[in-house]
Every structure is written in structure tokens, then in C-alpha cells.
Design a protein around this motif. Structure first.
Motif, PDB file in Angstrom:
ATOM      1  N   GLU A 273      18.514  37.757 -10.338  1.00 48.48           N
ATOM      2  CA  GLU A 273      19.365  38.395 -11.337  1.00 48.48           C
ATOM      3  C   GLU A 273      18.761  39.714 -11.818  1.00 48.48           C
ATOM      4  O   GLU A 273      19.472  40.708 -11.987  1.00 48.48           O
ATOM      5  N   TYR A 274      17.441  39.731 -12.025  1.00 46.93           N
ATOM      6  CA  TYR A 274      16.762  40.972 -12.437  1.00 46.93           C
ATOM      7  C   TYR A 274      16.962  42.061 -11.387  1.00 46.93           C
ATOM      8  O   TYR A 274      17.175  43.227 -11.718  1.00 46.93           O
ATOM      9  N   GLN A 275      16.873  41.665 -10.119  1.00 47.92           N
ATOM     10  CA  GLN A 275      17.067  42.621  -9.030  1.00 47.92           C
ATOM     11  C   GLN A 275      18.491  43.181  -9.050  1.00 47.92           C
ATOM     12  O   GLN A 275      18.708  44.379  -8.871  1.00 47.92           O
ATOM     13  N   GLU A 276      19.460  42.299  -9.291  1.00 51.31           N
ATOM     14  CA  GLU A 276      20.865  42.711  -9.338  1.00 51.31           C
ATOM     15  C   GLU A 276      21.103  43.688 -10.493  1.00 51.31           C
ATOM     16  O   GLU A 276      21.775  44.709 -10.336  1.00 51.31           O
ATOM     17  N   LEU A 277      20.527  43.409 -11.663  1.00 48.61           N
ATOM     18  CA  LEU A 277      20.674  44.285 -12.826  1.00 48.61           C
ATOM     19  C   LEU A 277      20.044  45.655 -12.573  1.00 48.61           C
ATOM     20  O   LEU A 277      20.595  46.688 -12.973  1.00 48.61           O
ATOM     21  N   ALA A 278      18.895  45.658 -11.895  1.00 52.24           N
ATOM     22  CA  ALA A 278      18.231  46.924 -11.559  1.00 52.24           C
ATOM     23  C   ALA A 278      19.112  47.757 -10.633  1.00 52.24           C
ATOM     24  O   ALA A 278      19.180  48.994 -10.754  1.00 52.24           O
ATOM     25  N   PHE A 279      19.823  47.089  -9.721  1.00 47.84           N
ATOM     26  CA  PHE A 279      20.727  47.794  -8.806  1.00 47.84           C
ATOM     27  C   PHE A 279      21.886  48.433  -9.576  1.00 47.84           C
ATOM     28  O   PHE A 279      22.249  49.588  -9.323  1.00 47.84           O
ATOM     29  N   TYR A 280      22.476  47.699 -10.531  1.00 45.98           N
ATOM     30  CA  TYR A 280      23.575  48.262 -11.319  1.00 45.98           C
ATOM     31  C   TYR A 280      23.101  49.480 -12.114  1.00 45.98           C
ATOM     32  O   TYR A 280      23.807  50.491 -12.211  1.00 45.98           O
ATOM     33  N   ASP A 281      21.898  49.397 -12.676  1.00 43.63           N
ATOM     34  CA  ASP A 281      21.337  50.538 -13.418  1.00 43.63           C
ATOM     35  C   ASP A 281      21.152  51.747 -12.508  1.00 43.63           C
ATOM     36  O   ASP A 281      21.434  52.887 -12.893  1.00 43.63           O
ATOM     37  N   GLU A 282      20.682  51.485 -11.293  1.00 39.67           N
ATOM     38  CA  GLU A 282      20.467  52.568 -10.332  1.00 39.67           C
ATOM     39  C   GLU A 282      21.789  53.236  -9.960  1.00 39.67           C
ATOM     40  O   GLU A 282      21.880  54.467  -9.851  1.00 39.67           O
ATOM     41  N   GLY A 283      22.840  52.402  -9.770  1.00 37.25           N
ATOM     42  CA  GLY A 283      24.157  52.937  -9.422  1.00 37.25           C
ATOM     43  C   GLY A 283      24.712  53.833 -10.508  1.00 37.25           C
ATOM     44  O   GLY A 283      25.369  54.844 -10.219  1.00 37.25           O
ATOM     45  N   ILE A 284      24.437  53.492 -11.760  1.00 36.44           N
ATOM     46  CA  ILE A 284      24.872  54.327 -12.888  1.00 36.44           C
ATOM     47  C   ILE A 284      24.108  55.649 -12.891  1.00 36.44           C
ATOM     48  O   ILE A 284      24.694  56.732 -13.032  1.00 36.44           O
ATOM     49  N   LYS A 285      22.789  55.569 -12.713  1.00 32.34           N
ATOM     50  CA  LYS A 285      21.944  56.766 -12.737  1.00 32.34           C
ATOM     51  C   LYS A 285      22.294  57.741 -11.617  1.00 32.34           C
ATOM     52  O   LYS A 285      22.232  58.961 -11.784  1.00 32.34           O
ATOM     53  N   GLU A 286      22.703  57.193 -10.455  1.00 28.17           N
ATOM     54  CA  GLU A 286      23.029  58.051  -9.313  1.00 28.17           C
ATOM     55  C   GLU A 286      24.478  58.543  -9.350  1.00 28.17           C
ATOM     56  O   GLU A 286      24.914  59.251  -8.443  1.00 28.17           O
ATOM     57  N   GLY A 287      25.216  58.151 -10.385  1.00 32.00           N
ATOM     58  CA  GLY A 287      26.572  58.665 -10.560  1.00 32.00           C
ATOM     59  C   GLY A 287      27.642  57.947  -9.777  1.00 32.00           C
ATOM     60  O   GLY A 287      28.767  58.439  -9.654  1.00 32.00           O
ATOM     61  N   PHE A 288      27.328  56.762  -9.246  1.00 38.01           N
ATOM     62  CA  PHE A 288      28.314  55.994  -8.490  1.00 38.01           C
ATOM     63  C   PHE A 288      29.097  55.043  -9.390  1.00 38.01           C
ATOM     64  O   PHE A 288      30.300  54.859  -9.215  1.00 38.01           O
ATOM     65  N   PHE A 289      28.394  54.406 -10.326  1.00 40.03           N
ATOM     66  CA  PHE A 289      29.002  53.367 -11.148  1.00 40.03           C
ATOM     67  C   PHE A 289      29.401  53.874 -12.531  1.00 40.03           C
ATOM     68  O   PHE A 289      28.770  54.781 -13.083  1.00 40.03           O
TER      69      PHE A 289
ATOM     70  N   ASN B 102      37.793  43.205  -4.985  1.00 41.17           N
ATOM     71  CA  ASN B 102      38.496  44.431  -5.419  1.00 41.17           C
ATOM     72  C   ASN B 102      38.322  44.673  -6.908  1.00 41.17           C
ATOM     73  O   ASN B 102      38.173  45.823  -7.344  1.00 41.17           O
ATOM     74  N   LEU B 103      38.345  43.607  -7.689  1.00 40.59           N
ATOM     75  CA  LEU B 103      38.147  43.730  -9.129  1.00 40.59           C
ATOM     76  C   LEU B 103      36.781  44.345  -9.449  1.00 40.59           C
ATOM     77  O   LEU B 103      36.674  45.286 -10.241  1.00 40.59           O
ATOM     78  N   LYS B 104      35.741  43.812  -8.813  1.00 38.89           N
ATOM     79  CA  LYS B 104      34.389  44.328  -9.069  1.00 38.89           C
ATOM     80  C   LYS B 104      34.265  45.780  -8.594  1.00 38.89           C
ATOM     81  O   LYS B 104      33.620  46.598  -9.246  1.00 38.89           O
ATOM     82  N   LYS B 105      34.883  46.066  -7.476  1.00 37.60           N
ATOM     83  CA  LYS B 105      34.836  47.422  -6.919  1.00 37.60           C
ATOM     84  C   LYS B 105      35.445  48.427  -7.897  1.00 37.60           C
ATOM     85  O   LYS B 105      34.846  49.477  -8.184  1.00 37.60           O
ATOM     86  N   ILE B 106      36.624  48.099  -8.436  1.00 40.03           N
ATOM     87  CA  ILE B 106      37.321  48.998  -9.361  1.00 40.03           C
ATOM     88  C   ILE B 106      36.569  49.111 -10.688  1.00 40.03           C
ATOM     89  O   ILE B 106      36.494  50.187 -11.289  1.00 40.03           O
ATOM     90  N   GLN B 107      35.999  48.002 -11.133  1.00 43.31           N
ATOM     91  CA  GLN B 107      35.231  48.016 -12.376  1.00 43.31           C
ATOM     92  C   GLN B 107      33.995  48.905 -12.265  1.00 43.31           C
ATOM     93  O   GLN B 107      33.708  49.699 -13.159  1.00 43.31           O
ATOM     94  N   LEU B 108      33.273  48.753 -11.167  1.00 44.98           N
ATOM     95  CA  LEU B 108      31.974  49.412 -11.043  1.00 44.98           C
ATOM     96  C   LEU B 108      32.060  50.876 -10.634  1.00 44.98           C
ATOM     97  O   LEU B 108      31.445  51.741 -11.257  1.00 44.98           O
ATOM     98  N   PHE B 109      32.813  51.166  -9.586  1.00 43.26           N
ATOM     99  CA  PHE B 109      32.767  52.501  -8.991  1.00 43.26           C
ATOM    100  C   PHE B 109      33.649  53.509  -9.727  1.00 43.26           C
ATOM    101  O   PHE B 109      34.764  53.205 -10.137  1.00 43.26           O
ATOM    102  N   LYS B 110      33.128  54.697  -9.855  1.00 38.46           N
ATOM    103  CA  LYS B 110      33.922  55.801 -10.387  1.00 38.46           C
ATOM    104  C   LYS B 110      35.037  56.114  -9.387  1.00 38.46           C
ATOM    105  O   LYS B 110      34.846  55.962  -8.172  1.00 38.46           O
ATOM    106  N   PRO B 111      36.213  56.557  -9.874  1.00 37.90           N
ATOM    107  CA  PRO B 111      37.365  56.778  -8.984  1.00 37.90           C
ATOM    108  C   PRO B 111      37.067  57.636  -7.760  1.00 37.90           C
ATOM    109  O   PRO B 111      37.554  57.358  -6.663  1.00 37.90           O
ATOM    110  N   ASP B 112      36.240  58.682  -7.922  1.00 39.87           N
ATOM    111  CA  ASP B 112      35.979  59.568  -6.784  1.00 39.87           C
ATOM    112  C   ASP B 112      35.011  58.967  -5.775  1.00 39.87           C
ATOM    113  O   ASP B 112      34.831  59.514  -4.685  1.00 39.87           O
ATOM    114  N   LYS B 113      34.395  57.837  -6.110  1.00 41.20           N
ATOM    115  CA  LYS B 113      33.444  57.185  -5.202  1.00 41.20           C
ATOM    116  C   LYS B 113      34.064  56.015  -4.436  1.00 41.20           C
ATOM    117  O   LYS B 113      33.561  55.611  -3.388  1.00 41.20           O
ATOM    118  N   ILE B 114      35.170  55.484  -4.964  1.00 39.37           N
ATOM    119  CA  ILE B 114      35.793  54.313  -4.340  1.00 39.37           C
ATOM    120  C   ILE B 114      36.213  54.592  -2.901  1.00 39.37           C
ATOM    121  O   ILE B 114      36.131  53.725  -2.034  1.00 39.37           O
TER     122      ILE B 114
END
Length: 219
Positions: free
Chosen positions: A127-143, A183-195
Motif C-alpha cells: 500500500e505504501y508503494q501504491e501511495l508513493a506512485f500516486y504522489d509521483e503521478g501528481i508531481k509529474e503532472g499526470f494525475f 475506466n472510473l479510476k482512469k478518469i479520476q486519476l488522469f488529467k484530461p490531456d493525459k488520458i
């Protein structure tokens, strides 16, 4: 001697894999060694050659489960692009939900709390690894800026949805649920221009495989 130990270990894996489908669906708390031998399709005498007690069997299953989780953690390739890692993380999450059913976890916590705590600790590491990945996706402008803990909590919802009664009452298939949730997770996480970077065709065969695997446990 080493080859003999390896043969013994492999046979223990084979026997417990025959039992897993049953315990994931029905639990193991009330099982006796005679019943376990029947499910494994061996004699009681043969069973005792490989396992001395039911606790020995459950401890072995938990040990394999922990190895499985650690393999998932190690297989997560940090060099992959965010899109690929999202799909990989989704697949891993679904497989873990299928592997550790509510009834299995409840029986484990009730009957063998030490083994439950060992398993729980490994699941926390993942779970810690998964949370670190979500944080990274936000920092890189994807999420989108969503607290990863909410995503992890949302994943627990799958346990309620992937229930035979719920599926039948709502005329849903396991495949539909998994594909819609993807699809739900994809739309929630990714910014529209990254989907648009996501190739859903890569996930379809994986979702089909997972749906078949989960259906065997449910029905």
C-alpha cells in the motif's frame, strides 16, 4: 538432500493450491484434516507426510502469499512511464483482492492472529508503494490532485461489488464491473490531456483473465 527438500516444497505448493479455491470461497475455520485431504484429493496418510497440522497448512499458505506480495512490490518497474505503471498497479490490485477474500482474512485473523499480522504488514508495504506512485503521478503532472488514501479506500469497495448476490441483483458480470472500475479510476486519476496516452486495448485481455479467475471463486 536439497533436491528432496525442493521436491517436498513443490508438492506442498501443489497441494495447497488445490485447497486455495475452497478456502477463498468458504473459509477454513471449520475444516478438519480429513476434509482437507479430500479437497486435496489425497489420503489422510499422504497429507501428514507434507503437513503435520492445519496450522502448518495455513502458515505455509500465508508464507506463499507474503512471497507473492513481495514479488509484486519488486516487479513494479519505476522506469516505466506513468501510464504503464497505472495499468500494472490496477492489475495487481485486482489480483490481490481476488487472492485475499474477506472470509479468508476473517478466519485468519480469528484463528491465527500472528499469521494475520504478518500478512497485514506485507499488504501495508504494498500500500505504501501504491501511495508513493500516486504522489509521483501528481508531481509529474499526470494525475489530478487526489489523496491516494482515498483511492486505496475506494478499492475496498470492490469486495462489496464482487459479491454473487450483488452481481445477480444488478445483472452485472464480473468483466463489466472490472472494466467499468478500470475506466472510473482512469478518469479520476488522469488529467484530461493525459488520458489519450492510455491504450485500453492492452488491458482488455488482462481484465478478461482476471474476470475468469474471480468468477471461479465466486460461483
Amino acid at each position: 538432500m536439497e533436491r528432496q527438500n525442493e521436491k517436498q516444497h513443490n508438492m506442498r505448493i501443489t497441494l495447497t493450491s488445490r485447497l486455495l479455491t475452497y478456502v477463498k470461497k468458504n473459509g477454513f475455520q471449520s475444516l478438519k484434516m480429513d476434509e482437507i485431504a479430500k479437497i486435496m484429493d489425497i489420503s489422510r496418510a499422504t497429507l501428514y507426510k507434507y503437513f503435520s497440522t492445519k496450522e502448518d497448512i495455513i502458515t505455509f499458505i500465508v508464507g506463499l502469499s507474503i512471497e507473492y506480495i513481495h514479488e509484486i512490490i519488486e516487479d513494479s518497474d519505476a522506469d516505466q512511464v506513468i501510464v504503464q505503471r497505472f495499468q500494472q498497479t490496477f492489475e495487481q490490485t485486482i489480483l490481490l483482492k481476488e487472492f485475499f477474500t474477506d472470509i479468508f482474512l476473517r478466519d485468519l485473523e480469528s484463528s491465527y492472529p500472528e499469521n494475520y499480522e504478518r500478512l497485514k504488514e506485507s499488504m501495508k508495504q504494498r500500500e505504501y508503494q501504491e501511495l508513493a506512485f500516486y504522489d509521483e503521478g501528481i508531481k509529474e503532472g499526470f494525475f489530478n490532485k487526489i489523496d491516494g488514501r482515498l483511492i486505496v479506500m475506494q478499492d475496498e469497495m470492490l469486495r462489496n461489488i464482487l459479491d454473487v448476490k450483488y452481481l445477480v441483483e444488478n445483472r452485472l458480470t464480473v468483466y463489466q464491473v472490472l472494466f467499468d472500475y478500470y475506466n472510473l479510476k482512469k478518469i479520476q486519476l488522469f488529467k484530461p490531456d493525459k488520458i489519450k496516452m492510455i491504450d485500453d486495448n492492452l488491458m482488455i485481455p488482462k481484465i478478461e483473465y482476471m474476470a475468469q479467475k474471480i468468477s471461479k471463486t465466486l460461483y
